[in-house]
Enzyme design. Structure first.
Site, short mmCIF file in Angstrom:
data_model
loop_
_atom_site.label_atom_id
_atom_site.label_comp_id
_atom_site.label_asym_id
_atom_site.label_seq_id
_atom_site.Cartn_x
_atom_site.Cartn_y
_atom_site.Cartn_z
N ASP A 4 0.70 2.63 3.85
CA ASP A 4 -0.21 3.60 3.34
C ASP A 4 0.64 4.97 3.07
O ASP A 4 0.24 6.02 3.43
CB ASP A 4 -1.41 3.65 3.98
CG ASP A 4 -2.43 4.60 3.41
OD1 ASP A 4 -2.51 5.10 2.47
OD2 ASP A 4 -3.40 4.86 4.25
N HIS A 58 -5.66 -1.07 5.66
CA HIS A 58 -5.43 -0.26 6.75
C HIS A 58 -6.61 -0.61 7.87
O HIS A 58 -7.33 0.57 7.98
CB HIS A 58 -5.20 1.28 6.53
CG HIS A 58 -6.03 2.01 5.52
ND1 HIS A 58 -7.64 1.82 5.57
CD2 HIS A 58 -5.67 2.54 4.22
CE1 HIS A 58 -8.05 2.27 4.72
NE2 HIS A 58 -6.85 2.81 3.54
N HIS A 116 0.87 -1.05 -0.04
CA HIS A 116 0.01 -0.02 -0.13
C HIS A 116 0.82 1.32 0.06
O HIS A 116 1.28 1.73 1.12
CB HIS A 116 -0.89 0.02 1.26
CG HIS A 116 -1.91 0.78 1.08
ND1 HIS A 116 -3.26 0.74 1.86
CD2 HIS A 116 -2.02 2.25 0.64
CE1 HIS A 116 -3.95 1.59 1.58
NE2 HIS A 116 -3.31 2.61 0.81
N ASN A 151 -4.78 5.84 -7.23
CA ASN A 151 -5.10 7.12 -7.32
C ASN A 151 -4.30 8.24 -7.86
O ASN A 151 -3.86 9.07 -7.21
CB ASN A 151 -5.48 7.69 -5.93
CG ASN A 151 -4.62 7.41 -4.81
OD1 ASN A 151 -3.53 6.92 -4.83
ND2 ASN A 151 -4.84 8.26 -3.67
N ARG A 187 2.23 8.79 -6.42
CA ARG A 187 1.83 9.95 -6.94
C ARG A 187 1.90 10.22 -8.56
O ARG A 187 1.27 11.11 -8.98
CB ARG A 187 2.14 11.28 -6.03
CG ARG A 187 1.97 10.93 -4.71
CD ARG A 187 0.29 11.17 -4.25
NE ARG A 187 0.25 11.25 -2.76
CZ ARG A 187 -0.78 10.80 -2.12
NH1 ARG A 187 -1.68 10.47 -3.01
NH2 ARG A 187 -0.93 11.15 -0.92
N HIS A 196 -10.89 -0.17 0.68
CA HIS A 196 -10.78 0.98 1.58
C HIS A 196 -12.01 1.08 2.40
O HIS A 196 -13.22 1.56 1.67
CB HIS A 196 -10.35 2.46 0.79
CG HIS A 196 -10.29 3.62 1.71
ND1 HIS A 196 -9.39 4.23 1.99
CD2 HIS A 196 -11.23 4.17 2.43
CE1 HIS A 196 -9.43 5.21 2.67
NE2 HIS A 196 -10.69 5.46 2.90
N ASN A 201 -6.13 9.15 6.83
CA ASN A 201 -7.14 8.19 6.64
C ASN A 201 -6.87 6.83 6.83
O ASN A 201 -6.12 6.50 5.86
CB ASN A 201 -7.75 8.93 5.27
CG ASN A 201 -9.03 8.12 4.97
OD1 ASN A 201 -9.35 7.16 5.50
ND2 ASN A 201 -9.68 8.34 3.87
#
Lengths: 435, 317, 175
Positions: free
Chosen positions: A296, A223, A49, A83, A53, A170, A269
């Site tokens: 994460d 997570h 995870h 993402n 970017r 998620h 998050n």
């Protein structure tokens, strides 16, 4: 041929390790020697995870900068979350990310594919194309967003099964967490920050394990952050549901109390939770309810954090500090031994991601991916320990145990004597290795 | 006092000290020359990221009565732009030589972020941050209660034994939070009345008694009833079914107000939604001290600015 | 350094009595007289002077307190001071003869602040100054009209005025 002398293997035995042609080799005549006396040899860490970017948010991180951060933390493989911009929802984008990773050579970069087009939660992405691309995607996730629609989640689980893939969910009910800022409880009430209830995570996990059981698919829970989630997953595993779960280093060490000063480095998050949750997560990791640790790693530019709490971005960088935090949270506290760390931070994540070469990391013939770690070291963690673009680490100024001394990826060093090997040298070596 | 960020940081003696200074400041308002030279040469910046003419004007009058220079800096963004960032604004104000920054911000904790940031060295006064705190409002409320309780002999006294009932949207109320901590420090007992949807999680850990029934609370005969404002946006977010139902169950109507004991007072931080949380009759009755609250606001803010801006930062005897 | 007593209780009472007579003499009686003590010990001394004046002749003046904290020129150089209350007669000070009362006159800066504070309260006919001790070292063109005792001091020395009402004993020491 490289000879590593006197390393302690995860099982506690001491052994020399020989590396030749990118693989673990039988004893021979070395050309170079690395003294590993007092160091633990851990299999190369595999992060399931990571947010790299690139493409799209290169001001936050690039595949190169994120790979360097990973190598400095002892990783030899990372899974890059979907993402990006454009989103990793087509074969073209995932192949691009993977080839960037190959070219830089610090770690193996395995792209994660989006579950839905544009992470919008409306329509399945081209999962087959990504699975059958050169990137051979096996993990699919809309991370950052939850696949909230129950029917869509059911279809995703079923469809991904076709390719031996897994949906990494998620788990966050969007309605229950509208504008949420931190764990909901006494502290959020006092601080006047909108609460993020544990049930928003637990209810989605409960639904998903039942869906996974119903359709006979594999589910991976990203997570996990609450004691209730650990209970739900433990219950699901007892029922035979094919579910795996991850916990981040920060959820194993930090609590919501850190939000009290409104320092947005602690905004993440899912949010940091209570002491009881941390205890349950540690116990869950120790008893196997939680299968793996994943970082994460979520870099942000400074301006995204230099503002009021509810204006700040969610996320922390974590690759560089991960192993030290795991040592502090679960090894030094007696929950895990180093063999367990090797399992939860290398073998098991590789197995979930269908990444070959990590099953018997120190067996002759295996790809040489490992890291030499000094657990006796102790450092005040600072900016100088961060090697990605993000400095949004919650550990700055905190004393952490341990230090990554050497990282070997596919037989060549990416970290040597605690320092990252120069990018040009790593890229050239990687190219020669790939042939 | 270096900053005023929260009433949580105030112990009894500090709080009573602020109220005492405010009492001296209140006297200034009754004089021919309503001005003191105390903060001559100091610059106070009103930094408002949210509109609040009342609070801004109150701080402005307070600063001017102490002869400080006042700069009003509206940093509110338009509908298109997000507005200037906290950091850029703070650095701009530091460059202008601001000695104190009075900040109103929509985000909880923004004043604390400013105080801790190192971007600016000025004293920071929280003039309302998100749903966190509004310390000067609570201080002026306490000042108003103390005057009613002790009259002119209030100096040095706290609110020991006073029974205060706070009614309404505690979940989103910075006024309620600041009042709960301050009233606790001053020895008052606080009872909170609201539907469960408008109570924050963990309120059972607060130093208050919690109830759902306003009529029951009225019958207990509180010394002070503080009505909180219901924001329009709560209506559409399922916190309660309709304004009518809210008003019937938790509004201070004429009948409920009439049942209060003779000496009880009714407070509201303003602006009031007449007919929703408070009836026009109750708002304008002799029990209502809403206008006193406004007047006392200036005295409290004078006291806070004085304590922040005079001296070397340490509190002397 | 050891403290030396320079005024004892009887000396203080005697000085205040003398000052009272001087005030009455210069004002030709107590009419229109307002004694304003400067906190903390000036207020105590003003109260005592008022009581003595009352014994000497039927008293028609008023006693009050004038806090000068907000008018000081050294606010930024010292720890924050909590102000004390100011109380002036109901009918104000316009046209009255105000006698400012303080314990020690030193640099004159407190009296400068008092004059500023007074001018924001009204317009007295005249302002006089009474002090228990004048220790010299003026930094402003200010002098006392009524002095209990002139005490030549060095700048290093400290004058301590202790009064029954605030300190439990009546004495002035030098150290």
């Amino acid at each position: 041929m490289i000879r590593i002398t006197g390393a302690t293997l995860p099982d506690g035995t001491r052994s020399d390790i020989f590396v030749a042609n990118g693989r673990i080799a039988p004893p021979g005549t070395p050309t170079t020697s690395i003294d590993a006396d007092g160091l633990i040899a851990l299999p190369g860490l595999v992060d399931l995870h990571t947010h790299l970017r690139e493409p799209g948010f290169e001001q936050s991180e690039t595949v190169l900068s994120g790979s360097r951060a990973a190598a400095s933390g002892g990783f030899t493989a990372v899974h890059a979350m979907a993402n990006t911009m454009p989103v990793q929802d087509t074969a073209g984008v995932v192949e691009q990310v993977q080839s960037l990773g190959d070219r830089h050579g610090y770690v193996t970069v395995r792209p994660i594919g989006a579950v839905t087009v544009g992470l919008a939660g409306e329509q399945l992405a081209e999962i087959a194309a990504m699975a059958r691309s050169r990137a051979a995607v096996r993990i699919f996730s809309d991370d950052g967003a939850c696949v909230h629609d129950a029917l869509l989640m059911r279809r995703a689980l079923e469809y991904v099964k076709t390719f031996d893939g897994v949906v990494a969910q998620h788990s966050q009910d969007p309605r229950l967490t509208h504008d949420a800022q931190m764990n909901e409880g006494v502290l959020s009430g006092e601080l006047g920050l909108a609460g993020w209830p544990a049930v928003a995570e637990e209810s989605i996990i409960a639904r998903d394990v039942l869906l996974a059981q119903h359709v006979g698919a594999r589910l991976h829970v990203c997570h996990v952050s609450t004691a209730g989630s650990v209970d739900v997953i433990r219950w699901a595993k007892a029922r035979g549901v094919n579910v795996t779960a991850e916990v981040t280093p920060h959820h194993l060490l930090l609590t919501e109390q850190l939000a009290a000063g409104y320092d947005s480095r602690f905004k993440v998050n899912p949010p940091l939770r209570r002491d009881d949750d941390v205890a349950a997560l540690r116990a869950g990791l120790a008893d196997g309810t939680i299968d793996i640790v994943a970082t994460d790693h979520a870099p942000h530019p400074v301006e995204a954090k230099e503002c009021a709490w509810d204006e700040a971005a969610f996320g922390m960088v974590g690759l560089e500090s991960a192993l030290s935090v795991v040592q502090a949270a679960v090894v030094d506290t007696g929950h895990l031994n180093w063999a367990d760390v090797a399992r939860v931070f290398s073998a098991k994540p590789a197995q979930i991601g269908r990444l070959d070469g990590y099953a018997n990391p120190f067996a002759v013939g295996s790809p040489a991916n490992f890291t030499l770690y000094d657990p006796a070291a102790s450092t005040v963690f600072g900016i100088e320990h961060l090697h990605g673009k993000g400095v949004n680490s919650p550990y700055l100024g905190r004393t952490l145990p341990g230090r990554v001394v050497t990282t070997i990826h596919n037989g060549y060093p990416t970290v040597s004597d605690g320092l990252l090997v120069d990018a040009d040298i790593v890229a050239a070596t990687a190219e020669a290795t790939h042939g | 006092m270096r900053h005023l960020l929260s009433t949580r940081d105030l112990d009894r003696d500090t709080a009573v000290g602020i109220l005492d200074v405010a009492a001296d400041m209140a006297d200034v308002a009754t004089r021919e020359v309503k001005k003191l030279p105390t903060l001559r040469g100091k610059t106070v910046v009103n930094l408002f990221f949210e509109d609040s003419t009342r609070t801004r004007v109150s701080f402005e009058v307070a600063a001017k009565r102490l002869s400080a220079d006042v700069i009003n800096f509206s940093a509110k963004g338009s509908s298109i732009s997000k507005g200037e960032s906290l950091k850029d604004t703070a650095q701009t104000l530091a460059a202008m030589g601001a000695d104190a920054v009075v900040i109103r911000h929509g985000s909880s904790g923004a004043p604390r972020v400013l105080a801790d940031s190192g971007w600016i060295d000025a004293g920071i006064v929280n003039a309302g941050d998100g749903t966190h705190e509004h310390p000067t409002q609570a201080l002026l409320d306490a000042f108003t209660m103390r005057r009613r309780l002790h009259g002119n002999a209030a100096r040095g006294k706290d609110l020991n034994g006073l029974r205060v009932t706070i009614v309404g949207d505690v979940l989103h109320s910075r006024v309620a939070r600041s009042n709960v901590w301050l009233l606790g420090a001053l020895g008052a007992s606080v009872r909170i009345v609201a539907p469960a949807t408008l109570l924050p999680m963990g309120i059972e850990e607060w130093p208050v008694e919690v109830g759902y029934d306003l009529d029951e609370a009225m019958d207990a005969g509180p010394d002070v009833v503080m009505m909180l404002r219901i924001q329009a946006e709560r209506m559409s977010a399922a916190f309660f079914p309709t304004a009518r139902e809210y008003s019937r169950q938790w509004g201070l109507d004429d009948e409920r107000a009439a049942r209060l004991p003779a000496g009880s007072i009714v407070m509201h931080p303003g602006p009031m939604n007449r007919g929703l949380e408070i009836s026009a009759g109750a708002a304008d009755s002799a029990r209502s001290v809403v206008l006193e609250q406004v007047a006392n606001g200036v005295s409290i803010r004078m006291a806070v600015l004085y304590l922040l801006l005079s001296g070397t930062g340490e509190v002397g005897a | 350094m050891t403290a030396r007593i320079v005024l004892q209780q009887a000396d203080i009472t005697r000085a205040l009595t003398r000052i009272s007579h001087e005030i009455l003499e210069s004002n030709r009686g107590s009419r229109g007289l307002v004694l304003l003590g400067i906190p903390t010990r000036g207020v105590v001394l003003a109260d005592r002077l008022g009581a003595i004046l009352d014994q000497i002749e039927p008293w028609s003046g008023a006693v009050g307190a004038l806090d000068v904290t907000m008018y000081r020129d050294d606010l930024a150089k010292n720890p924050t001071r909590a102000p004390s209350p100011t109380s002036i007669p109901e009918d104000g000070i316009d046209g009255k003869t105000v006698v400012l009362v303080d314990d020690v006159l030193y640099s004159g800066r407190t009296i400068r602040a008092a004059l500023d504070a007074l001018s924001d309260l009204g317009r007295p006919r005249a302002v006089r100054l009474a002090v228990l001790v004048d220790r010299g070292h003026r930094e402003l063109p200010i002098r006392a009209d009524f002095v209990g005792k002139n005490l030549p001091t060095s700048v290093e020395e400290r004058i301590n005025v202790r009064l029954e009402e605030t300190d439990g004993t009546d004495e002035v020491t030098i150290e």
